[in-house]
Design an enzyme around this catalytic site. Structure first.
Site, short mmCIF file in Angstrom:
data_model
loop_
_atom_site.label_atom_id
_atom_site.label_comp_id
_atom_site.label_asym_id
_atom_site.label_seq_id
_atom_site.Cartn_x
_atom_site.Cartn_y
_atom_site.Cartn_z
CG ASP A 32 62.75 81.33 98.01
OD1 ASP A 32 61.51 81.27 97.96
OD2 ASP A 32 63.36 82.22 98.60
CG ASP A 54 69.44 85.54 100.24
OD1 ASP A 54 69.28 84.76 99.29
OD2 ASP A 54 69.10 85.26 101.40
CB VAL A 59 75.92 80.32 97.88
CG1 VAL A 59 75.19 79.73 99.08
CG2 VAL A 59 77.06 81.22 98.35
#
Length: 433
Positions: free
Chosen positions: A118, A306, A328
């Site tokens: 991604d 996430d 992050v």
């Protein structure tokens, strides 16, 4: 690859049960680890996601047999005729770089194409390359990929500049069959790392966890095949809990242990969510509505990066101003324009908001967001840049006024187990086309 499209019409509160399988971020790493065994390995509770298919095709190209039977994978290592991951896999995911260590052990040399995944920010290969060189490998980075060679990897001391999950996995996969002892300092400690280490231990590896993010590995001569059952995906579990909350419904999530969601549960509870938690399932609801929050993402045991994409949509439905500080990945907020186009009131900043200064302080990275709720979202036509952003758009479409067209949903299918069926079972009007 042609973009896949979903048509979504909001259909009120989402309610029902979801069972999550093993994590995308765990199953593919276990599949790579199975290359190191002298016999077959079995992985149970494997999700039906695109990542498994991609990784299986790579392994088969390297001589490892992969059989799928329902949620069970059987991996049988065979002779490595060509220790090269085919260039056809360039840019598909992050897995090829993790194969360098196992291929060096199996064949003494390796080539892997440039990695993908991604587009959420730089995930440089430097940590991986530096680690392999510390083991004694010769590593060259070319335009098309990475070439490595080593007659024998030798244990070493490695201090990671940042507790990177991928780099920690690379070191583990190289260290278990290296000669002598390896000490990893500043290692990642995410549940998926622990799960991989436990699987390697079942295969015969000598691994111990020490305080202060240290992992100690005593190299062994050989590893056996092993069997394991993956624990449920904490990212997927959180995503579906939020799907219930954001639509004023309630979703009961089965299959993910509570200890994987401790920080997430507390964060949602502070926003007004009520929880029922048993040994088998977790359910969240917010009958009194949602309060805003300030959340900073971090490495485990902090709030996972996430988790922040579904959280951002939840912020739009909380009554007040919320703040998100991403520490992050510097480009994790690239999905925000899609939500803004659907009416989300979000402003992004290059400063550190909602927490202490992070490593992106004094850079131009847009890594903080202020969200004003309650926003009246409207249906839109949006294209998904990555897995987690794709899920957030589904949540936004589920709570919006009017229908939405989501493009690029193949990203969601790469990381979530059968999302069409799961959402339809919860009552969402979703039509793939």
């Amino acid at each position: 690859m042609t973009d896949k499209v979903w048509e979504i019409e909001p259909s009120g509160p989402l309610r029902g049960d979801v069972t999550v399988r093993g994590a995308k971020n765990a199953v593919s790493k276990h599949m790579v680890a199975a290359m190191l065994g002298d016999g077959p390995s079995v992985i149970r509770n494997a999700p039906d996601v695109g990542e498994v298919e991609i990784t299986a095709a790579m392994l088969e190209a390297l001589g490892t047999g992969v059989e799928r039977n329902g949620d069970q994978l059987k991996l049988t290592p065979g002779p490595v005729a060509e220790p090269n991951v085919p260039r056809a896999f360039t840019g598909l995911n992050r897995i090829p770089i993790l194969m360098l260590g196992p291929l060096l052990h199996r064949a003494g040399e390796a080539f892997v194409p440039m990695v993908g995944g991604d587009p959420i920010g730089r995930r440089p290969v430097d940590f991986h390359v530096d680690a392999l060189r510390a083991f004694g490998a010769e590593v060259e980075i070319a335009e098309d990929g990475i070439h490595a060679r080593a007659s024998r990897l030798r244990g070493t001391r490695i201090e990671l500049p940042y507790p990177s999950v991928g780099a920690t996995e690379t070191v583990l996969l190289a260290a278990v069959l290296a000669e002598g002892k390896t000490v990893i300092r500043n290692a990642a400690t995410e549940p998926e790392i622990i799960e991989l280490a436990l699987f390697l231990q079942r295969m015969g590896a000598g691994i111990s966890f020490a305080p202060d993010r240290r992992i100690v590995v005593e190299g062994v001569e050989r590893l056996n095949g092993a069997e394991t059952t993956l624990a449920g995906d904490r990212i997927e579990a959180f995503s579906y809990l939020v799907a219930g909350l954001v639509t004023r419904g309630e979703v009961r999530v089965h299959g993910c242990p509570q200890d994987r969601l401790v920080t997430a549960i507390t964060t949602l509870a502070r926003m007004g969510a009520r929880f029922e938690i048993t040994d088998d399932w977790i359910m969240a609801s917010a009958p009194q509505g949602l309060r805003p929050a300030a959340v900073q993402t971090d490495t485990h045991p902090g709030f996972a990066t996430d988790w922040q994409t579904p959280l951002m949509v939840l912020f739009t439905q909380a009554d007040g101003m919320s703040v998100l500080h991403e520490t992050v990945y510097e480009n994790r907020l690239a999905y925000v324009p899609a939500l803004q186009s659907m009416g989300a009131e979000i402003e992004v900043y290059d400063t550190c908001l909602g927490g202490p200064a992070c490593r992106y302080h004094d850079t131009s990275a847009l890594h903080s967001a202020v969200v004003r709720g309650v926003s009246k979202l409207r249906g839109g036509d949006v294209t998904m840049p990555d897995i987690r952003a794709g899920f957030s758009a589904v949540l936004a479409a589920a709570v919006a006024e009017g229908p939405s067209t989501l493009r690029g949903v193949q990203h969601i299918e790469r990381g979530y187990h059968r999302p069409v069926e799961q959402f339809q079972d919860l009552g969402l009007t979703l039509r793939p086309r």
